[in-house]
Design a protein around this motif. Structure first.
Motif, PDB file in Angstrom:
ATOM      1  N   PRO A  82       0.762  -1.323   0.186  1.00  0.00           N
ATOM      2  CA  PRO A  82      -0.372  -0.091   0.376  1.00  0.00           C
ATOM      3  C   PRO A  82       0.635   1.101   0.484  1.00  0.00           C
ATOM      4  N   LEU A  83       2.156   1.188   0.876  1.00  0.00           N
ATOM      5  CA  LEU A  83       2.760   2.633   0.731  1.00  0.00           C
ATOM      6  C   LEU A  83       3.781   2.824  -0.406  1.00  0.00           C
ATOM      7  N   ALA A  84       3.673   1.723  -1.438  1.00  0.00           N
ATOM      8  CA  ALA A  84       4.790   1.749  -2.585  1.00  0.00           C
ATOM      9  C   ALA A  84       4.505   3.053  -3.746  1.00  0.00           C
ATOM     10  N   GLY A  85       2.836   3.466  -3.580  1.00  0.00           N
ATOM     11  CA  GLY A  85       2.720   4.113  -4.344  1.00  0.00           C
ATOM     12  C   GLY A  85       3.312   6.124  -4.239  1.00  0.00           C
ATOM     13  N   ARG A  86       3.573   5.905  -2.923  1.00  0.00           N
ATOM     14  CA  ARG A  86       3.533   7.411  -2.081  1.00  0.00           C
ATOM     15  C   ARG A  86       5.287   7.955  -3.012  1.00  0.00           C
ATOM     16  N   THR A  87       5.760   9.202  -3.207  1.00  0.00           N
ATOM     17  CA  THR A  87       6.612   9.818  -3.572  1.00  0.00           C
ATOM     18  C   THR A  87       6.898  10.200  -1.920  1.00  0.00           C
ATOM     19  N   SER A  88       6.403   9.968  -1.233  1.00  0.00           N
ATOM     20  CA  SER A  88       7.653  10.320   0.234  1.00  0.00           C
ATOM     21  C   SER A  88       6.716  10.298   1.316  1.00  0.00           C
ATOM     22  N   LEU A  89       7.241  10.131   2.411  1.00  0.00           N
ATOM     23  CA  LEU A  89       6.180   8.926   3.634  1.00  0.00           C
ATOM     24  C   LEU A  89       7.122  10.366   5.020  1.00  0.00           C
ATOM     25  N   THR A  90       6.591   9.967   5.860  1.00  0.00           N
ATOM     26  CA  THR A  90       7.114  10.183   7.775  1.00  0.00           C
ATOM     27  C   THR A  90       6.799   8.985   7.860  1.00  0.00           C
ATOM     28  N   PHE A  91       8.047   9.122   9.109  1.00  0.00           N
ATOM     29  CA  PHE A  91       8.017   7.784   9.898  1.00  0.00           C
ATOM     30  C   PHE A  91       6.794   6.640  10.286  1.00  0.00           C
ATOM     31  N   ASN A  92       6.018   8.043  10.808  1.00  0.00           N
ATOM     32  CA  ASN A  92       5.135   7.270  11.891  1.00  0.00           C
ATOM     33  C   ASN A  92       3.672   6.715  11.225  1.00  0.00           C
ATOM     34  N   GLU A  93       3.818   7.353   9.764  1.00  0.00           N
ATOM     35  CA  GLU A  93       3.028   6.247   8.722  1.00  0.00           C
ATOM     36  C   GLU A  93       3.487   4.906   8.204  1.00  0.00           C
ATOM     37  N   THR A  94       4.932   5.291   8.645  1.00  0.00           N
ATOM     38  CA  THR A  94       5.416   3.231   8.201  1.00  0.00           C
ATOM     39  C   THR A  94       5.041   2.292   9.815  1.00  0.00           C
ATOM     40  N   LEU A  95       4.862   3.100  10.434  1.00  0.00           N
ATOM     41  CA  LEU A  95       4.779   2.188  11.815  1.00  0.00           C
ATOM     42  C   LEU A  95       3.029   1.342  12.348  1.00  0.00           C
ATOM     43  N   ASP A  96       2.522   1.517  10.887  1.00  0.00           N
ATOM     44  CA  ASP A  96       1.500   0.002  11.664  1.00  0.00           C
ATOM     45  C   ASP A  96       2.014  -1.406  10.090  1.00  0.00           C
ATOM     46  N   HIS A  97       2.501  -0.995   9.787  1.00  0.00           N
ATOM     47  CA  HIS A  97       3.379  -1.980   8.702  1.00  0.00           C
ATOM     48  C   HIS A  97       4.629  -2.452   9.414  1.00  0.00           C
ATOM     49  N   GLU A  98       4.400  -4.141   9.655  1.00  0.00           N
ATOM     50  CA  GLU A  98       6.024  -4.860   9.909  1.00  0.00           C
ATOM     51  C   GLU A  98       7.241  -4.608   9.213  1.00  0.00           C
ATOM     52  N   TYR A  99       8.487  -4.730   9.946  1.00  0.00           N
ATOM     53  CA  TYR A  99       9.318  -5.163   9.130  1.00  0.00           C
ATOM     54  C   TYR A  99      10.033  -5.859   9.690  1.00  0.00           C
ATOM     55  N   VAL A 100      10.854  -5.593   7.914  1.00  0.00           N
ATOM     56  CA  VAL A 100      12.804  -6.717   8.327  1.00  0.00           C
ATOM     57  C   VAL A 100      13.589  -5.079   8.222  1.00  0.00           C
ATOM     58  N   THR A 101      14.652  -5.884   9.638  1.00  0.00           N
ATOM     59  CA  THR A 101      15.323  -5.083  10.013  1.00  0.00           C
ATOM     60  C   THR A 101      17.038  -5.844   9.459  1.00  0.00           C
ATOM     61  N   LEU A 102      18.286  -4.903  10.252  1.00  0.00           N
ATOM     62  CA  LEU A 102      19.320  -5.373  10.342  1.00  0.00           C
ATOM     63  C   LEU A 102      19.075  -5.883  12.129  1.00  0.00           C
ATOM     64  N   ARG A 103      20.238  -6.199  12.427  1.00  0.00           N
ATOM     65  CA  ARG A 103      20.346  -7.324  13.185  1.00  0.00           C
ATOM     66  C   ARG A 103      20.193  -6.437  14.245  1.00  0.00           C
ATOM     67  N   SER A 104      19.917  -6.718  15.970  1.00  0.00           N
ATOM     68  CA  SER A 104      19.580  -5.865  17.433  1.00  0.00           C
ATOM     69  C   SER A 104      21.089  -5.551  16.975  1.00  0.00           C
ATOM     70  N   GLY A 105      21.036  -4.304  17.722  1.00  0.00           N
ATOM     71  CA  GLY A 105      22.782  -3.915  18.153  1.00  0.00           C
ATOM     72  C   GLY A 105      23.479  -2.802  16.994  1.00  0.00           C
TER      73      GLY A 105
END
Length: 293
Positions: free
Chosen positions: A176-199
């Motif tokens: 759903p966010l793919a069509g946006r030209t820009s985003l705030t971080f807050n707008e992404t927090l309803d979605h699940e993340y893949v992140t780099l490892r802890s630390g």
């Protein structure tokens, strides 16, 4: 037994020239001194090395063997001088560098390639580490140079500006966010993340940014590299945040990068050393190359 390189050189010259007089002229030394050196060499080795006749000087069988060994020994001694001179001038040596994943993926390949083209005899050892671990290792003299994302640290090091990078959101093309030209971080927090490892600094940065908004980061998976993060995002496991320069490296048909409208999305990468004045010549050359580049 102590062999004198000067005596070996004079011996080789006598054999090659055929007379003591010619060898003395070549070596800029008195003929009597050459003759004395040869006699002492024969006495030291307890072998007759030269046949002396009115037609000149020729080596004995023992002299021929010594000739080959002397040439080899003198060449090795000369190579020692040449290589040590290379070290003193910085043309030869080694540099141990620690860098975080952002610096390695975006900037280091090109910089190391251009440096090694200039100084092919300098070996660069590059190892990935987290930013805080880098500052600590450099302060403890376990690495010559560190490249890290600028952050508060308690290490006693000298720090220089290196590069800036910009964080972007990576989403699957059908997200759903793919069509946006820009985003705030807050707008992404309803979605699940893949992140780099802890630390890692980026992992900490995202969690802190979410906490500062009174929210939490929904981490579905942690990975150890940006390429793994890209693969998981393309597979639809979650969304991810990574530097724009790193996104450009990976050819992805199934994911889209969206700019983040956050001040903290612009990050400064820095170079650190324990003491610039205390660097080896090779490490100083590499530091200069990083800062000039």
């Amino acid at each position: 037994m102590k062999l004198d390189p000067v005596s070996l050189r004079l011996f080789v010259s006598v054999v090659e020239e055929g007379t003591i007089a010619a060898a003395a002229k070549r070596e800029h030394i008195a003929a009597a001194a050459v003759s004395k050196r040869l006699s002492e060499l024969e006495e030291l080795l307890d072998s007759k090395l030269l046949n002396r006749t009115n037609k000149g000087i020729t080596p004995t069988d023992a002299g021929l063997s010594l000739l080959f060994m002397a040439r080899s020994a003198l060449n090795n001694l000369n190579e020692i001088v040449v290589q040590m001179r290379d070290y003193s001038h910085g043309r030869r040596g080694s540099v141990h560098v620690l860098a975080n994943i952002s610096a390695i993926t975006q900037f280091m390949p090109g910089l190391i390639k251009s440096f090694m083209a200039l100084y092919p005899l300098i070996n660069v050892s590059l190892q990935e580490q987290q930013s805080l671990a880098i500052t600590k290792a450099v302060a403890e003299n376990r690495a010559d140079i560190g490249i890290f994302t600028r952050l508060p640290h308690g290490a006693d090091i000298e720090v220089f500006p290196f590069r800036t990078d910009r964080l972007v959101l990576l989403v699957p093309n059908d997200h759903p966010l793919a069509g946006r030209t820009s985003l705030t971080f807050n707008e992404t927090l309803d979605h699940e993340y893949v992140t780099l490892r802890s630390g890692t600094h980026l992992n900490f940065q995202l969690i802190k940014a979410a906490n500062d908004m009174g929210r939490s980061l929904k981490i579905r998976m942690e990975v150890s590299s940006y390429d793994a993060l890209c693969l998981m995002v393309q597979a639809g496991v979650g969304i991810g945040i990574m530097p724009a320069g790193s996104v450009e490296i990976y050819k992805m048909d199934g994911a889209t990068a969206v700019p983040l409208n956050e001040d903290w999305a612009s990050r400064e990468l820095s170079v650190c050393v324990r003491s610039r004045a205390g660097l080896s010549t090779a490490a100083q050359l590499f530091l200069d190359h990083l800062l000039a580049g």
